[in-house]
Design a protein around this motif. Structure first.
Motif, PDB file in Angstrom:
ATOM      1  N   PRO A 141       0.787  -1.236   0.000  1.00  0.00           N
ATOM      2  CA  PRO A 141       0.000   0.000   0.000  1.00  0.00           C
ATOM      3  C   PRO A 141       0.819   1.286   0.000  1.00  0.00           C
ATOM      4  O   PRO A 141       2.013   1.277   0.299  1.00  0.00           O
TER       5      PRO A 141
ATOM      6  N   SER B 290       9.720   2.333  -0.669  1.00  0.00           N
ATOM      7  CA  SER B 290      10.859   3.083  -1.222  1.00  0.00           C
ATOM      8  C   SER B 290      11.962   3.249  -0.177  1.00  0.00           C
ATOM      9  O   SER B 290      13.148   3.195  -0.511  1.00  0.00           O
TER      10      SER B 290
ATOM     11  N   THR C  24       7.484  -0.020  -6.749  1.00  0.00           N
ATOM     12  CA  THR C  24       6.205   0.318  -7.399  1.00  0.00           C
ATOM     13  C   THR C  24       5.447   1.337  -6.551  1.00  0.00           C
ATOM     14  O   THR C  24       5.600   1.366  -5.327  1.00  0.00           O
TER      15      THR C  24
END
Ligand SMILES: Nc1nc2c(ncn2[C@@H]2O[C@H](COP(=O)(O)OP(=O)(O)OP(=O)(O)O)[C@@H](O)[C@H]2O)c(=O)[nH]1
Ligand SMILES: [Mg+2]
Length: 146
Positions: free
Chosen positions: A11, A17, A45
């Motif tokens: 989520p 990251s 992503t």
């Protein structure tokens, strides 16, 4: 590292990251991920891709370039955005990662229960990108698949 990458899904704000930076041994702060982000041996992503089924095809297609899938769960969050057994739809090894274990609101039992909905049988790692707890263990486990 041999052919194939490590792809992170999970989520918005779950720490993908930041974890990517730690796995790459970078200490720089991370920005909000706007698009698929190829960083060395990692494909990071955007959280939106995990939260909106419209992007699932893109995740599946991108996974063809990857050897290992990391399904990221924030230890402070008590809900699942991915469908049941979502990891089973990917043709690659999947591992679970619970992030933010350093956080005062972290609930590891709850996070594991939620992550198990998506990842019923695979190994789950617990990490903090702040204290670096569990990062080297996760990196070693990933390397074992290359
Ligand atoms: N306490 C704590 N905070 C963390 C940890 N990892 C990430 N964060 C924080 O969580 C927030 C979101 O982190 P990101 O790495 O940007 O999350 P993301 O999953 O990449 O988010 P999107 O790019 O929006 O999908 C940031 O404020 C980070 O500093 C951690 O291990 N512990
Ligand atoms: Mg990001």
């Amino acid at each position: 590292m041999k052919k194939g990458k490590v792809m992170l899904i999970g989520p918005i704000g779950s720490g993908k990251s930041t974890l990517t930076a730690r796995l790459l041994e970078e200490s720089s702060p991370v920005l909000k991920t706007q698009s698929l982000n190829y960083r060395d041996w990692i494909i990071d992503t955007p959280g939106e891709y995990s939260e909106n089924p419209m992007f699932y095809r893109s995740l599946m297609a991108t996974s063809l370039e990857a050897r290992v899938l990391l399904v990221v769960q924030d230890a402070t969050k008590h809900f699942q955005v991915l469908p049941p057994n979502f990891s089973g739809g990917f043709p690659i090894v999947a591992l679970g990662v619970i992030t933010k274990i350093d956080h005062p609101d972290a609930d590891l039992m709850k996070a594991e229960q939620i992550l198990r909905q998506v990842l019923p049988f695979q190994a789950i790692f617990r990490v903090s990108s702040v204290t670096l707890a569990g990062i080297s263990e996760l990196r070693a486990a990933i390397l074992g698949y290359f």
